[in-house]
Motif scaffolding. Sequence first.
Motif, PDB file in Angstrom:
ATOM      1  N   HIS A  71     -27.520  14.624  56.095  1.00 37.94           N
ATOM      2  CA  HIS A  71     -27.129  13.320  55.582  1.00 37.94           C
ATOM      3  C   HIS A  71     -28.266  12.329  55.833  1.00 37.94           C
ATOM      4  CE1 HIS A  71     -24.340  10.347  54.184  1.00 37.94           C
ATOM      5  NE2 HIS A  71     -24.268   9.711  55.351  1.00 37.94           N
ATOM      6  N   PHE A  72     -28.451  11.399  54.912  1.00 36.19           N
ATOM      7  CA  PHE A  72     -29.470  10.353  55.054  1.00 36.19           C
ATOM      8  C   PHE A  72     -28.764   9.039  55.373  1.00 36.19           C
ATOM      9  CE2 PHE A  72     -31.358  13.573  52.425  1.00 36.19           C
ATOM     10  CZ  PHE A  72     -32.612  13.711  52.989  1.00 36.19           C
ATOM     11  N   GLU A  73     -29.210   8.399  56.455  1.00 34.43           N
ATOM     12  CA  GLU A  73     -28.538   7.204  56.958  1.00 34.43           C
ATOM     13  C   GLU A  73     -29.525   6.074  57.200  1.00 34.43           C
ATOM     14  OE1 GLU A  73     -25.195   9.414  59.683  1.00 34.43           O
ATOM     15  OE2 GLU A  73     -27.179   9.099  60.523  1.00 34.43           O
ATOM     16  N   ARG A  74     -29.004   4.849  57.245  1.00 33.72           N
ATOM     17  CA  ARG A  74     -29.783   3.662  57.600  1.00 33.72           C
ATOM     18  C   ARG A  74     -29.505   3.330  59.065  1.00 33.72           C
ATOM     19  NH1 ARG A  74     -30.762  -0.715  53.847  1.00 33.72           N
ATOM     20  NH2 ARG A  74     -29.969  -1.913  55.575  1.00 33.72           N
ATOM     21  N   TRP A  75     -30.547   2.956  59.778  1.00 31.10           N
ATOM     22  CA  TRP A  75     -30.406   2.542  61.167  1.00 31.10           C
ATOM     23  C   TRP A  75     -31.291   1.318  61.401  1.00 31.10           C
ATOM     24  CZ3 TRP A  75     -27.196   4.785  64.746  1.00 31.10           C
ATOM     25  CH2 TRP A  75     -26.621   6.007  64.371  1.00 31.10           C
ATOM     26  N   ARG A  76     -30.873   0.483  62.349  1.00 29.12           N
ATOM     27  CA  ARG A  76     -31.667  -0.693  62.734  1.00 29.12           C
ATOM     28  C   ARG A  76     -32.007  -0.583  64.208  1.00 29.12           C
ATOM     29  NH1 ARG A  76     -30.435  -6.134  64.609  1.00 29.12           N
ATOM     30  NH2 ARG A  76     -32.201  -7.442  64.048  1.00 29.12           N
ATOM     31  N   HIS A  77     -33.286  -0.782  64.517  1.00 23.25           N
ATOM     32  CA  HIS A  77     -33.734  -0.746  65.909  1.00 23.25           C
ATOM     33  C   HIS A  77     -33.385  -2.099  66.542  1.00 23.25           C
ATOM     34  CE1 HIS A  77     -37.181   0.417  68.871  1.00 23.25           C
ATOM     35  NE2 HIS A  77     -35.985   0.391  69.440  1.00 23.25           N
TER      36      HIS A  77
ATOM     37  N   VAL B 260     -31.716  15.954  64.392  1.00 24.13           N
ATOM     38  CA  VAL B 260     -32.457  14.941  63.647  1.00 24.13           C
ATOM     39  C   VAL B 260     -33.674  15.607  63.018  1.00 24.13           C
ATOM     40  CG1 VAL B 260     -33.729  12.774  63.812  1.00 24.13           C
ATOM     41  CG2 VAL B 260     -31.666  13.109  65.175  1.00 24.13           C
ATOM     42  N   PHE B 261     -33.803  15.465  61.712  1.00 26.54           N
ATOM     43  CA  PHE B 261     -34.935  16.059  60.999  1.00 26.54           C
ATOM     44  C   PHE B 261     -36.118  15.107  60.919  1.00 26.54           C
ATOM     45  CE2 PHE B 261     -31.227  18.328  59.417  1.00 26.54           C
ATOM     46  CZ  PHE B 261     -31.625  19.626  59.628  1.00 26.54           C
ATOM     47  N   GLY B 262     -35.851  13.823  60.974  1.00 29.00           N
ATOM     48  CA  GLY B 262     -36.940  12.851  60.940  1.00 29.00           C
ATOM     49  C   GLY B 262     -36.465  11.473  60.540  1.00 29.00           C
TER      50      GLY B 262
ATOM     51  N   TRP C 212     -35.157  -2.143  60.001  1.00 29.13           N
ATOM     52  CA  TRP C 212     -34.314  -1.087  59.447  1.00 29.13           C
ATOM     53  C   TRP C 212     -35.172   0.106  59.080  1.00 29.13           C
ATOM     54  CZ3 TRP C 212     -29.122  -0.995  59.160  1.00 29.13           C
ATOM     55  CH2 TRP C 212     -28.439  -2.197  59.349  1.00 29.13           C
ATOM     56  N   PHE C 213     -34.624   1.311  59.250  1.00 25.39           N
ATOM     57  CA  PHE C 213     -35.302   2.535  58.832  1.00 25.39           C
ATOM     58  C   PHE C 213     -34.267   3.555  58.408  1.00 25.39           C
ATOM     59  CE2 PHE C 213     -34.658   2.939  63.400  1.00 25.39           C
ATOM     60  CZ  PHE C 213     -34.206   4.233  63.560  1.00 25.39           C
ATOM     61  N   HIS C 214     -34.717   4.632  57.810  1.00 21.49           N
ATOM     62  CA  HIS C 214     -33.835   5.710  57.378  1.00 21.49           C
ATOM     63  C   HIS C 214     -34.031   6.921  58.285  1.00 21.49           C
ATOM     64  CE1 HIS C 214     -33.797   4.096  52.979  1.00 21.49           C
ATOM     65  NE2 HIS C 214     -33.075   3.352  53.789  1.00 21.49           N
ATOM     66  N   ALA C 215     -32.970   7.699  58.435  1.00 19.87           N
ATOM     67  CA  ALA C 215     -33.020   8.920  59.241  1.00 19.87           C
ATOM     68  C   ALA C 215     -32.286  10.032  58.506  1.00 19.87           C
ATOM     69  CB  ALA C 215     -32.382   8.697  60.602  1.00 19.87           C
ATOM     70  N   ALA C 216     -32.797  11.243  58.653  1.00 17.43           N
ATOM     71  CA  ALA C 216     -32.127  12.428  58.115  1.00 17.43           C
ATOM     72  C   ALA C 216     -31.631  13.234  59.305  1.00 17.43           C
ATOM     73  CB  ALA C 216     -33.102  13.260  57.287  1.00 17.43           C
ATOM     74  N   ARG C 217     -30.330  13.530  59.293  1.00 16.87           N
ATOM     75  CA  ARG C 217     -29.776  14.305  60.396  1.00 16.87           C
ATOM     76  C   ARG C 217     -28.623  15.154  59.891  1.00 16.87           C
ATOM     77  NH1 ARG C 217     -25.021  12.718  63.009  1.00 16.87           N
ATOM     78  NH2 ARG C 217     -24.109  10.828  62.140  1.00 16.87           N
ATOM     79  N   CYS C 218     -28.257  16.134  60.689  1.00 13.70           N
ATOM     80  CA  CYS C 218     -27.142  17.018  60.374  1.00 13.70           C
ATOM     81  C   CYS C 218     -25.889  16.435  61.031  1.00 13.70           C
ATOM     82  CB  CYS C 218     -27.406  18.426  60.886  1.00 13.70           C
ATOM     83  SG  CYS C 218     -26.041  19.561  60.560  1.00 13.70           S
TER      84      CYS C 218
END
Length: 109
Positions: A52-58, A77-79, A65-71
């Motif tokens: 799944h591709f998600e938005r996250w904020r540090h 976390v893929f990156g 804001w950045f995007h993350a790919a994770r299961c």
Amino acid sequence: MLILECPYCGVACDETELSAGGEAHLKRFGPDSSEEDFEGYLFVRENPKGVHFERWRHSYGCGKWFHAARCTMTLEVFGTYSAQTFEPPKELSDKISAKRPGWSWRDFA
């Protein structure tokens, strides 16, 4: 615990330093869009079992804001990558394909 690396400041931070922003790469519609398009944008989301591709904020760091790919099953976390992109980087898609042959998500397979 979920650990994500901020692509801007390079800090590996746990989920307590971040704010989740929901699904990434949503298509936004302009003021002349139909009510069905706007309703889909507001309420229809992917909820896959797997990558799944998600938005996250540090939040407690650089604030970006950045995007993350994770299961979603294993929390692997893929990156992470910049939020100013319209689709995941090819290197990240290749990395996911190497670990999860046959995966697909929207147009990014």
